[in-house]
Design a protein around this motif. Sequence first.
Motif, PDB file in Angstrom:
ATOM      1  N   ILE A 162       0.870  -1.189   0.000  1.00 50.43           N
ATOM      2  CA  ILE A 162       0.000   0.000   0.000  1.00 50.43           C
ATOM      3  C   ILE A 162       0.901   1.231   0.000  1.00 50.43           C
ATOM      4  CG2 ILE A 162      -1.780   1.242   1.293  1.00 50.43           C
ATOM      5  CD1 ILE A 162      -2.620  -1.475   2.487  1.00 50.43           C
ATOM      6  N   TRP A 165       0.891   9.016  -2.015  1.00 52.53           N
ATOM      7  CA  TRP A 165       0.780   9.824  -3.230  1.00 52.53           C
ATOM      8  C   TRP A 165       1.956  10.772  -3.466  1.00 52.53           C
ATOM      9  CZ3 TRP A 165       1.258  14.571  -1.235  1.00 52.53           C
ATOM     10  CH2 TRP A 165       0.811  14.773   0.078  1.00 52.53           C
ATOM     11  N   LYS A 189      -1.830  -1.670  -3.886  1.00 49.04           N
ATOM     12  CA  LYS A 189      -2.878  -0.648  -3.929  1.00 49.04           C
ATOM     13  C   LYS A 189      -2.210   0.720  -3.937  1.00 49.04           C
ATOM     14  CE  LYS A 189      -5.196   1.724  -1.130  1.00 49.04           C
ATOM     15  NZ  LYS A 189      -5.251   3.066  -1.782  1.00 49.04           N
ATOM     16  N   SER A 190      -2.468   1.456  -5.007  1.00 50.70           N
ATOM     17  CA  SER A 190      -1.885   2.799  -5.119  1.00 50.70           C
ATOM     18  C   SER A 190      -2.710   3.762  -4.267  1.00 50.70           C
ATOM     19  CB  SER A 190      -1.897   3.229  -6.586  1.00 50.70           C
ATOM     20  OG  SER A 190      -3.213   3.108  -7.101  1.00 50.70           O
ATOM     21  N   ALA A 191      -2.211   4.980  -4.124  1.00 47.94           N
ATOM     22  CA  ALA A 191      -2.944   6.000  -3.364  1.00 47.94           C
ATOM     23  C   ALA A 191      -4.108   6.518  -4.203  1.00 47.94           C
ATOM     24  CB  ALA A 191      -2.012   7.139  -2.995  1.00 47.94           C
ATOM     25  N   ASP A 221      -9.699   3.532  -2.472  1.00 47.52           N
ATOM     26  CA  ASP A 221      -9.514   4.211  -1.194  1.00 47.52           C
ATOM     27  C   ASP A 221      -8.861   3.322  -0.140  1.00 47.52           C
ATOM     28  OD1 ASP A 221     -10.124   6.827  -0.573  1.00 47.52           O
ATOM     29  OD2 ASP A 221     -12.224   6.509  -1.163  1.00 47.52           O
ATOM     30  N   PRO A 223      -9.730   2.790   3.356  1.00 46.50           N
ATOM     31  CA  PRO A 223     -10.586   1.906   4.154  1.00 46.50           C
ATOM     32  C   PRO A 223     -11.314   0.841   3.327  1.00 46.50           C
ATOM     33  CG  PRO A 223     -10.898   4.201   4.766  1.00 46.50           C
ATOM     34  CD  PRO A 223     -10.033   4.200   3.552  1.00 46.50           C
ATOM     35  N   GLY A 226      -7.643  -0.665   0.705  1.00 47.45           N
ATOM     36  CA  GLY A 226      -6.396  -0.945   1.442  1.00 47.45           C
ATOM     37  C   GLY A 226      -6.639  -1.881   2.611  1.00 47.45           C
ATOM     38  N   ALA A 227      -7.689  -1.617   3.368  1.00 46.23           N
ATOM     39  CA  ALA A 227      -7.944  -2.427   4.566  1.00 46.23           C
ATOM     40  C   ALA A 227      -8.209  -3.895   4.232  1.00 46.23           C
ATOM     41  CB  ALA A 227      -9.083  -1.809   5.378  1.00 46.23           C
ATOM     42  N   PHE A 240       3.729  -1.113   3.892  1.00 50.28           N
ATOM     43  CA  PHE A 240       2.920   0.106   3.837  1.00 50.28           C
ATOM     44  C   PHE A 240       3.816   1.333   3.955  1.00 50.28           C
ATOM     45  CE2 PHE A 240       0.999   3.505   6.401  1.00 50.28           C
ATOM     46  CZ  PHE A 240      -0.071   3.849   5.604  1.00 50.28           C
ATOM     47  N   THR A 241       3.515   2.365   3.188  1.00 47.15           N
ATOM     48  CA  THR A 241       4.100   3.679   3.414  1.00 47.15           C
ATOM     49  C   THR A 241       2.963   4.684   3.488  1.00 47.15           C
ATOM     50  OG1 THR A 241       6.152   3.155   2.264  1.00 47.15           O
ATOM     51  CG2 THR A 241       5.625   5.476   2.509  1.00 47.15           C
ATOM     52  N   GLY A 242       2.983   5.505   4.529  1.00 46.16           N
ATOM     53  CA  GLY A 242       1.931   6.509   4.691  1.00 46.16           C
ATOM     54  C   GLY A 242       2.010   7.120   6.077  1.00 46.16           C
ATOM     55  N   ILE A 249      -3.213   1.236  12.032  1.00 46.91           N
ATOM     56  CA  ILE A 249      -4.373   0.441  11.582  1.00 46.91           C
ATOM     57  C   ILE A 249      -3.897  -0.785  10.812  1.00 46.91           C
ATOM     58  CG2 ILE A 249      -6.415   0.463  10.075  1.00 46.91           C
ATOM     59  CD1 ILE A 249      -6.703   3.457  10.683  1.00 46.91           C
ATOM     60  N   LEU A 253      -4.704  -4.624  11.603  1.00 48.12           N
ATOM     61  CA  LEU A 253      -5.415  -5.498  10.656  1.00 48.12           C
ATOM     62  C   LEU A 253      -4.599  -6.761  10.385  1.00 48.12           C
ATOM     63  CD1 LEU A 253      -6.702  -2.835   8.072  1.00 48.12           C
ATOM     64  CD2 LEU A 253      -8.081  -4.071   9.766  1.00 48.12           C
TER      65      LEU A 253
END
Length: 495
Positions: A162, A165, A189-191, A221, A223, A226-227, A240-242, A249, A253
């Motif tokens: 994930i 942007w 999953k892109s932003a 999106d 949630p 990505g979730a 993950f990067t963000g 979260i 998960l």
Amino acid sequence: TAAATEELIIPPVQISHTQHLINGQFVDAASGKTFPAYDPRTGEVIAHVAEGDAEDINRAVAAARKAFDEGPWPKMSAYERSRILLRFADLVEKHSEELAALETWNNGKPYEQALHAELPMLARLFHYYAGWADKIHGLTVPADGKYHIQTLHEPIGVAGQIIPWNFPLLMFAWKVGPALACGNTIVLKSAEQTPLTALYVAKLFQEAGLPPGVLNVVSGDGPTAGAPLASHMDVDKVAFTGSTDTGKIILELAARSNLKPVTLELGGKSPFIICEDADIDHAVELAHFALFFNQGQCCCAGSRTFVHERVYDEFIEKAKARAVKRVVGDPFKKGVEQGPQIDNEQFEKVLRYIRAGIDSDATLECGGGRLGSKGYFIEPTVFSNVKDDMLIAKDEIFGPVQSILKFKDLDEVVRRANATRYGLAAGVFTRNIDTANYLTRALRAGTVWVNCFDVFDAAIPFGGYKMSGIGREKGIYSLHNYLQVKAVVTPLKNP
Ligand code: ADP
């Protein structure tokens, strides 16, 4: 703010891929829904992109699972895998103008930066990991007793990735390069702000001969798409990067589902320390770059500029003069250093922090407002007299806002620089080797740049201490994220 030349670099690009890539096919969302992708220069819609949800993630994971379990990818010779990564890198080089234009169009970063800095790094990263693909091997281990013991380094399986942007293509590279080199399959999953370039390069991977299902790209999106990826029972690893909040979260998960291992690259509030012996002009330029690069939208931005009291006044004058000179404008224009922020949400957030800075009695040296009347442009903003407990010294702003703080001695600056929940990066500016050595060891950060900043290379590991993350990406370190170690024990007997 200085004016750019009027010459527009016309983007040689069309938006040709807006659907998910699943099992080698570009397909609509299962729900048939789409979401808009925007041009941050104007806020106008430039494409409608398939909007993924749990069902699309299920389909993509099923494809990745099959491609992993049935091959050929993990069972292919490592040399063949390496060749595909090299062919992909060549295609990136061939298409770098279109890719850079698409990145600028959807993200707002200066085209010249995308073309001359980011695209070469993208290709270089795949060259680097192509080099690793056929050099991954285990050990023969001496142990007590009569046993032959070997370790096999095996791919971990299906990787869920994930990405954010701010550097859509580079984040794709940091995630996908090592995972593929090790023989994993991927659902990325892109932003939601920047779905376009990931789909473009995914198509290039098809052209390079990557088998279907090895790399799947789903847009959508956090949630809703990505979730389900982070919590999927058939995903063996998540990267993950963000933001730090979302990182928590993701970890939860992953833990609640199948305990898949997690690597996280999160937020920062990196100190940039300018010592009394520094060459001030050079320090001003680097501190400016450390903060303002990429519209200030860097997790490792040097967002707390600590300046020694002896050089503080001179530094402030010069830092302000430099910020005023910064060329802000249409990122497709020549000579532009700063484009718009990514979207209205970030734009409003940065302006709120600027107001918080003013309200907290920091001194606004320059900037402080929006630029123009459309798009998400913000004036390069410099605050002096910033105190440690002010919001602008504590929170990650993720925008073109430089906060300058004064310090007296090294022990004090180390204590203050480390007094943050983050620990992603730090900058040290000094001509004294002892000062440099002292600071690099005392600072709790995953990267310390000495007399430089934002030097990225495929071989240099990147990641955070404390709440800036878990694990390291790039270099040899990233391979560990995508490999399992199997110990094989065989008795040694006389025949
Ligand atoms: P930013 O504030 O930089 O947008 P985020 O952490 O919100 O950072 O987003 C980074 C990536 O994480 C994006 O791809 C986004 O869609 C995704 N994301 C956001 N929220 C969630 C979530 N609850 N579960 C999974 N992914 C998420």
